[in-house]
Scaffold this active site. Sequence first.
Site, PDB file in Angstrom:
ATOM      1  N   HIS A 207      25.329  -8.760  10.658  1.00 14.57           N
ATOM      2  CA  HIS A 207      23.962  -9.276  11.010  1.00 14.57           C
ATOM      3  C   HIS A 207      23.424 -10.466  10.162  1.00 14.57           C
ATOM      4  O   HIS A 207      22.707 -11.093  10.682  1.00 14.57           O
ATOM      5  CB  HIS A 207      23.197  -8.019  11.285  1.00 14.57           C
ATOM      6  CG  HIS A 207      22.473  -7.760   9.840  1.00 14.57           C
ATOM      7  ND1 HIS A 207      23.332  -7.079   9.141  1.00 14.57           N
ATOM      8  CD2 HIS A 207      21.148  -8.149   9.135  1.00 14.57           C
ATOM      9  CE1 HIS A 207      22.661  -6.851   7.828  1.00 14.57           C
ATOM     10  NE2 HIS A 207      21.434  -7.429   7.861  1.00 14.57           N
ATOM     11  N   ARG A 208      24.184 -10.527   9.134  1.00 12.47           N
ATOM     12  CA  ARG A 208      23.215 -11.706   8.268  1.00 12.47           C
ATOM     13  C   ARG A 208      23.430 -12.955   8.634  1.00 12.47           C
ATOM     14  O   ARG A 208      24.471 -13.314   9.286  1.00 12.47           O
ATOM     15  CB  ARG A 208      24.111 -11.600   6.894  1.00 12.47           C
ATOM     16  CG  ARG A 208      23.335 -10.348   6.036  1.00 12.47           C
ATOM     17  CD  ARG A 208      23.631 -10.475   4.417  1.00 12.47           C
ATOM     18  NE  ARG A 208      23.063  -9.269   3.973  1.00 12.47           N
ATOM     19  CZ  ARG A 208      22.104  -9.079   3.411  1.00 12.47           C
ATOM     20  NH1 ARG A 208      21.049 -10.084   3.456  1.00 12.47           N
ATOM     21  NH2 ARG A 208      21.590  -7.947   2.743  1.00 12.47           N
TER      22      ARG A 208
END
Length: 359
Positions: A207-208
């Site tokens: 998700h980063r």
Amino acid sequence: MKKILTVIGARPQFIKAAPVSKVFEKSKKINEIIVHTGQHYDAAMSDIFFQELKIKQPLYNLEVGSASHGEQTGKMLNGIEKILIKEKPDFLLVYGDTNSTLAGALAASKLNIPIIHIEAGLRSFNRNMPEEVNRIVTDHLSEYLFTPTEDAIKNLNREGLGNRKIVNVGDVMYDACNEFIQEKYIIDDILKKYSIKEKNYILCTLHRAENTDNLEIFENIIRNLFNISKHKKIIFPMHPRTRKLIENKNILNLSNILFINPVGYIEMLHLMRNANLIITDSGGMQKEGYFLGTQAYVLRSETEWLELIKIGWNRLVLPSESEFYKKILDFKIEAFNREENFYGDGNAAKKICEFILSQ
């Protein structure tokens, strides 16, 4: 009766807040008002956590939604300031390193309201990460710094913050993990639901921004996951940001990678505990895997949880490395003597409450 205004806005903060809010309520000496910034607004990333973790509903929801860092933080700052002026709390409490954390700390500092930062002192030493900037600024604005590890205290002292009220209470996520892994959840049902076998699958999350906003890196990660999936099934709960990319690239039907919607905290704990290995860029999952006995490959160039890298429990892998799948396929589970005292004794929330009440 002490009045605390707590600002939360993202999935990891809901998890961290659960044990602390319960202890506050049980003490009957703290009146906690919860403000939800709406940073995570998807039902699967927000509502389910309040229900499942039995956190009392926020009195305020700013509903800021997604936006650029500056716009999102600005909206939060404006909303939190108005609430602080209205409620006049004795303290403002924030967790971790999100834009919600930074906005809460900035708003309170301008109004001379003492700030409590839980999970203080963590450093990745990479200021290109927005989270690193958020946590440094928040620590420097806070009067009460509750750290999860001894190394975090060393970081604060190096930055000249030794004159603040610093206490190593341990990790509140360890409190939450210990509590909620006990919740009744039939693992056989989970294994059947996803057609997987215990310790015979890999759990992956991504998700980063540094892994999803750079299309070249994102495609490289997916290529490597595809090569891993030829040998081992992968369960991949999708963050909303990641889901859009996966749908746009039309790769939802990759063989042996099961892309699923975000799952609740308790189900995720069981998926982690029963996985053979975790591949993630999540800070929380690095630790939770350790709590639950599952090692991880971390798709980042650095981590805040250096102690887990030092002992060889977790391993860093560059997301840009063209054939990192070979390292993961060569991975051998080792017998480790896990040092549980890295993150305290599972009573961080109680220690935080006791310290606040002593002030």
